[in-house]
Design an enzyme around this catalytic site. Sequence first.
Site, mmCIF file in Angstrom:
data_model
loop_
_atom_site.group_PDB
_atom_site.id
_atom_site.type_symbol
_atom_site.label_atom_id
_atom_site.label_comp_id
_atom_site.label_asym_id
_atom_site.label_seq_id
_atom_site.Cartn_x
_atom_site.Cartn_y
_atom_site.Cartn_z
ATOM 1 N N GLN A 1 -1.242 2.110 42.177
ATOM 2 C CA GLN A 1 -1.148 2.602 43.553
ATOM 3 C C GLN A 1 -0.179 1.782 44.399
ATOM 4 O O GLN A 1 -0.019 2.057 45.578
ATOM 5 C CB GLN A 1 -2.520 2.565 44.231
ATOM 6 C CG GLN A 1 -3.508 3.545 43.659
ATOM 7 C CD GLN A 1 -3.062 4.964 43.902
ATOM 8 O OE1 GLN A 1 -2.403 5.261 44.889
ATOM 9 N NE2 GLN A 1 -3.408 5.845 42.987
ATOM 10 N N LYS B 1 -3.647 3.090 25.944
ATOM 11 C CA LYS B 1 -4.037 3.736 27.182
ATOM 12 C C LYS B 1 -4.977 4.894 26.842
ATOM 13 O O LYS B 1 -4.764 5.603 25.861
ATOM 14 C CB LYS B 1 -2.789 4.270 27.875
ATOM 15 C CG LYS B 1 -3.039 4.641 29.312
ATOM 16 C CD LYS B 1 -1.826 5.302 29.927
ATOM 17 C CE LYS B 1 -2.179 5.786 31.312
ATOM 18 N NZ LYS B 1 -1.080 6.474 31.966
ATOM 19 N N ASP C 1 -8.979 13.612 48.273
ATOM 20 C CA ASP C 1 -7.561 13.962 48.309
ATOM 21 C C ASP C 1 -7.466 15.390 47.766
ATOM 22 O O ASP C 1 -7.902 15.650 46.657
ATOM 23 C CB ASP C 1 -6.795 12.990 47.406
ATOM 24 C CG ASP C 1 -5.305 13.033 47.669
ATOM 25 O OD1 ASP C 1 -4.904 13.553 48.720
ATOM 26 O OD2 ASP C 1 -4.557 12.555 46.808
ATOM 27 N N TRP D 1 -0.525 4.580 47.364
ATOM 28 C CA TRP D 1 -1.375 4.427 48.537
ATOM 29 C C TRP D 1 -1.117 3.133 49.280
ATOM 30 O O TRP D 1 -1.064 3.099 50.502
ATOM 31 C CB TRP D 1 -2.838 4.530 48.110
ATOM 32 C CG TRP D 1 -3.779 4.797 49.230
ATOM 33 C CD1 TRP D 1 -3.669 5.768 50.170
ATOM 34 C CD2 TRP D 1 -4.971 4.066 49.528
ATOM 35 N NE1 TRP D 1 -4.743 5.704 51.038
ATOM 36 C CE2 TRP D 1 -5.551 4.667 50.654
ATOM 37 C CE3 TRP D 1 -5.618 2.988 48.930
ATOM 38 C CZ2 TRP D 1 -6.747 4.216 51.204
ATOM 39 C CZ3 TRP D 1 -6.803 2.537 49.468
ATOM 40 C CH2 TRP D 1 -7.365 3.136 50.596
ATOM 41 N N LYS E 1 -6.515 11.965 27.230
ATOM 42 C CA LYS E 1 -7.197 13.095 26.599
ATOM 43 C C LYS E 1 -6.539 13.425 25.270
ATOM 44 O O LYS E 1 -7.196 13.786 24.307
ATOM 45 C CB LYS E 1 -7.141 14.315 27.514
ATOM 46 C CG LYS E 1 -8.253 14.333 28.527
ATOM 47 C CD LYS E 1 -8.191 15.598 29.372
ATOM 48 C CE LYS E 1 -9.092 15.457 30.588
ATOM 49 N NZ LYS E 1 -8.670 16.321 31.675
ATOM 50 N N TRP F 1 1.216 11.893 49.596
ATOM 51 C CA TRP F 1 0.926 10.472 49.847
ATOM 52 C C TRP F 1 0.851 10.168 51.334
ATOM 53 O O TRP F 1 0.272 9.178 51.739
ATOM 54 C CB TRP F 1 1.979 9.594 49.170
ATOM 55 C CG TRP F 1 1.778 9.589 47.688
ATOM 56 C CD1 TRP F 1 2.563 10.193 46.754
ATOM 57 C CD2 TRP F 1 0.702 8.990 46.986
ATOM 58 N NE1 TRP F 1 2.034 9.987 45.509
ATOM 59 C CE2 TRP F 1 0.893 9.255 45.618
ATOM 60 C CE3 TRP F 1 -0.419 8.249 47.375
ATOM 61 C CZ2 TRP F 1 0.019 8.806 44.627
ATOM 62 C CZ3 TRP F 1 -1.287 7.811 46.395
ATOM 63 C CH2 TRP F 1 -1.063 8.085 45.041
ATOM 64 N N PRO G 1 -8.922 7.964 48.623
ATOM 65 C CA PRO G 1 -9.514 9.245 48.225
ATOM 66 C C PRO G 1 -9.110 9.650 46.817
ATOM 67 O O PRO G 1 -7.933 9.732 46.519
ATOM 68 C CB PRO G 1 -8.933 10.213 49.254
ATOM 69 C CG PRO G 1 -7.627 9.608 49.637
ATOM 70 C CD PRO G 1 -7.824 8.114 49.575
#
Length: 1135
Positions: free
Chosen positions: A645, A682, A88, A649, A685, A600, A49
Amino acid sequence: MAVNYREFQKLNLPVIEQEMLAKWNENQAFEKSVSLRNDAPSFVFYEGPPSANGMPGIHHVISRTLKDLVCRYKTMRGFQVSRKAGWDTHGLPIELGVEKELGITKEDIGKKISVEEYNRKCREAVMRYKDKWDDITKKMGYWVDLNEPYITFENNYIETLWYLLSKMYEKGLLYESVSIQPYSPAAGTGLSSHELNQPGCYRNVKDTSAVAMFKAVKDEKSAFLFDAIKDQNKEVFFMAWTTTPWTLPSNLGLTVGGRINYVLVQTFNPYTHLPVNVVLAKDLLGKYFKPEAENTGFEEYKEGDKVLPWRILTEFKGAQIEGCQYEQLLPYEANSMESITALNPDAKPFRVLIGDFVTTEDGTGIVHTAPDFGADDFRVGSKYNIGGFSGINKYGKLEKLVLVDRTGKFVEGLGEFSNRYVKNYKDEKDYVDVNVDISVKLKKENRAFKVEKYEHNYPHCWRTDKPVLYYPLDAWFIKTTALKDRLVALNKTINWKPKSTGEGRFGNWLENMVDWNLSRSRFWGTALPVWKTEDGAEEKCIGSVPQLKEEAAKADKALGTNNARLMNDLDLHKPYVDEIVLVSESGKPMKRVPDLIDVWFDSGAMPYAQWGLDHEKLKAGDPMPFKEPFSKNFPASFIAEGVDQTRGWFYTLHAIAGLLFDSVAYQTCVSNGLVLDKTGNKMSKRLGNVVDPFKTIEQYGADATRWYLITNASPWENMKFDLEGIKEVQRKFFGTLYNTYQFFALYANVDGFAFKEAYIPLEQRPEIDRWILSSLNTLVKKVTEYMDDYEPTQAGRVIEEFMDEHLSNWYVRLCRRRFWKGEYEHDKICAYQTLYECLETVLKLMAPISPFFSDALFQNLNAVTGRHKVESIHHADFPVSNPAAVDASLEERMQLAQDSSSLVLSLRKRVNIKVRQPLQKVLIPVLNKHMKNQIELVEDLIKSEVNVKEIEYLTEDNGFIKKKIKPNYTVLGKKLGGKMKAVAAALAEFTQEDIAKLEKDGTISLQIDNEPLILQTNEVEITSEDIPGWMVANKDALTVALDVTVSPELVSEGNARELVNRIQKIRKDSGFELTDRILVKVTEHQELNQSIAQFNNYICAEILADKLELVPELPDGTEIEVNDIPIKVFVTKKA
RNA sequence: UGGCCUGUAGCUCAAUGAUUGGAGCAAGUGCCUUAUACGCACAAGGUUACCGGUUCGAGCCCGGUCAGGCCAACCA
């Protein structure tokens, strides 16, 4: 009704995609792709999610492309793949976003704004960008059920989490303990790691640091230290450095590195000037002692001397002093042995421990260990059971005691230090640093070796600007370590892509696992369903809503509480759950513990919570009481997310499934890398280098974007994202595919080809058709293997190669004439059927990766032929390779044809003779019978491709050919090893006769280093040498030579072909139809007349002219040049 | 600080331990084309990040260093 293949005006992927989206929507194409497979076996996929409180980025597109293409592929392979979307919705990022928006801090919640109101804001914020996410999901072609997503904040979702937690509780896997967390005494609150990473939190500060001396106790283990001392002073001290002397009263151990070298040094205490023997890491001697003072000056040393004499008495590894005991440094009432053993009679404090976190960068290589104030200390302390302190609490009960209270001051019972703040937390004007006082005391007692101001980087509370303490706070844990071995074993059964993520990153993580700290002291999240009595003696863990209601009603009855008012519109969030009071077995009221749980856990529980709890099954005692279709959907066949993750996750899914159900949660896990900008940074913003996926898709199309993301680099590599790369894919791959389709549609529409004729058996088709179909079936096999192996990058690359090099630039190019010349009969139908099959198959192969354009073209094809009874390519079956169609020998000789042609063209270039100019002869040395046969079969192809009249083969028989021989290193290297060089030298000496003998007999014997050696043909490589006096070119074993003499006849023919080319251009510029017949007049020219006369028929046939006339003058004619000869031509369309 | 990944042409990527490390893009020149999209060819571009080792032979295996990235930490 004759339906035509749709032709496009131009290739516009975004427009085509929008049409497809509308069509899919209208036909419910996604839903059908699932329902059509109702009776099929399941392929289980879990959607990780995303959080919808931020905008989707291009990096979301790559992992979702990966997920989508696997699901589409498996659907085409005949599986049913249901995909439930998920959201999520809890957690810190959402809370922080809301805090920022409201201009409040955590402290204000419950004061300036009620928890109820705050959580309402969070609930709203969570779905802020849901529309954008839904939009990108559709536009990128990600097929997932957005209509019935699982949402982690919904009651039925949370209820399932409660069930899972209660099961853990029952198994004794959920427990309360302390953990060492950053804590701000000034603010009275714990800090999250996120808060600690705020800019400016880490600051350089000068603190009093001390090297303290812990006096060793002589026993069996430490005896060797004492034995090393020669003089009468038999005291040994372990030296340990600290920048927080206030933690010294809490010392319970000393940690050393097992493999680090330590020394026992004889010297003097610089403060008391008493002779001492100290232990420290060898590498750090230089910090305390001067090299020139070694082994000297012991007799002369006196008070006030700056230089300390020293000598090494013995050297040993840290492991050798494990378990040594020492005297407590600062004994008081509160930290007495009694205090330590009251709660833990087996505690063994004041020992030397081994820890892997010890370094020799700083200090002494011996770490003062106070389990209450350091996470490493706590861990190593628990491992060795060095204990903790205890005292009597306000209820008169014995409990754990921390020597510094939550306001940051020492507790009672620490002598002169009692009740003093360990740092200046209250901004007291005349604050006296307790750290200095402790250091002074140590100096006086011969327990300090070095005390100095030390500048270091230390975290500060971002709100109060005061230094943070690491402090033991109550927290709830899941005892993952209890089943560590099982989790490790289960992990070994998972298919990880790439392997290193599973074995390395994830495997190591499991090996070094610590218990899972579930507690979060926040507001918006899943509440821990544990209720406790005030004295903490009784507790209850609730596992379902019915159970909660039952317990609530029981309490209303027993205690007269009013839980009932909360039960109708039950919301399992704060503050409502906190208002529910339950009753204990002994009749006391119980309140919920204030903790929320780690988000999590929310996502890791999705295999169960996405369906919710089935109360019937629960009552019946089903061990997995989840709503259907749970049983068909556990565990997952496949999941895919970013490699970030791994400890998120991937771990929580694995831990929950392993702990509760002794199962993996997923069988295959693909972890994709990061998407970086084109210079390798990377995307963030802050740097302004984020790529907007909406714009990208709008401009270049989802298909090209997806194809680029998948084929540019393996998914698990970090990829540098460059829009130029998408443009290239669009131009090259999609452009070629588009043109091949357009070419087909153009002529198939003219001839009315609709695949109505029976499928022509392969043996009745021309060689080139059998070749492309053989390559096609080879391609299908490869793509299937790659896709089954979760290697979509390789799959995409072989599709590209086939499309480009085989289908478009060889098959279609060589076969163009077959489509527009001659009648609609056998050969033409063969060509149409072959090209159609290639197109249709390639479209199906690429459909999982690029679902839009493939479906568009497929539907265009299928609309005419109706070969498939499906509405969409995504409802069709994936192609199956037909081994009977594969002819390796045919593929080999076509490769020879392509290579020979390419070599001849390179020779033409070298002498600047264009291809339109015919040449007489190509010479090809053939090394053996097989090679000659192979080339002969493709001779015509080569001749027409390179515009030569004949091919002559050079064999040993006609004496032209000279051969070269060299070892086949791969084969021979294994056999010979060190003798390779000698053999290579021997082969270099081979004569033509030797080579001929080897070829004839199949073997030859050599003398190498006076030892006989038999060589076989497959152990060497034989190639041809250049042909003396000819222009040659070669590639591998293939050599070609070209006769570059241009006879007058050849010039004449070349002129004719050049003229054809010019007139074709005029036809095209004049906008004539392909089938229009024309009349042509050309002005006379001495150098051309003969050519035009001789090749008149040929020219007319090529340009579809009924008549080609030579005339003296053409006032209206177009001026052209044929091989630098200026003439005029006049072309008219025949009425 | 630790674990893991990556480092090859200006750029994006290839290369079962093996002969002379290849493609595409970009820039240059020519050619082919009844698909106008592509392609073909020529020429150019490399200390395979660096150092050491194993091997008859290393871009590939091993050890170390450096750089970038991810995750976890930042503790004496």
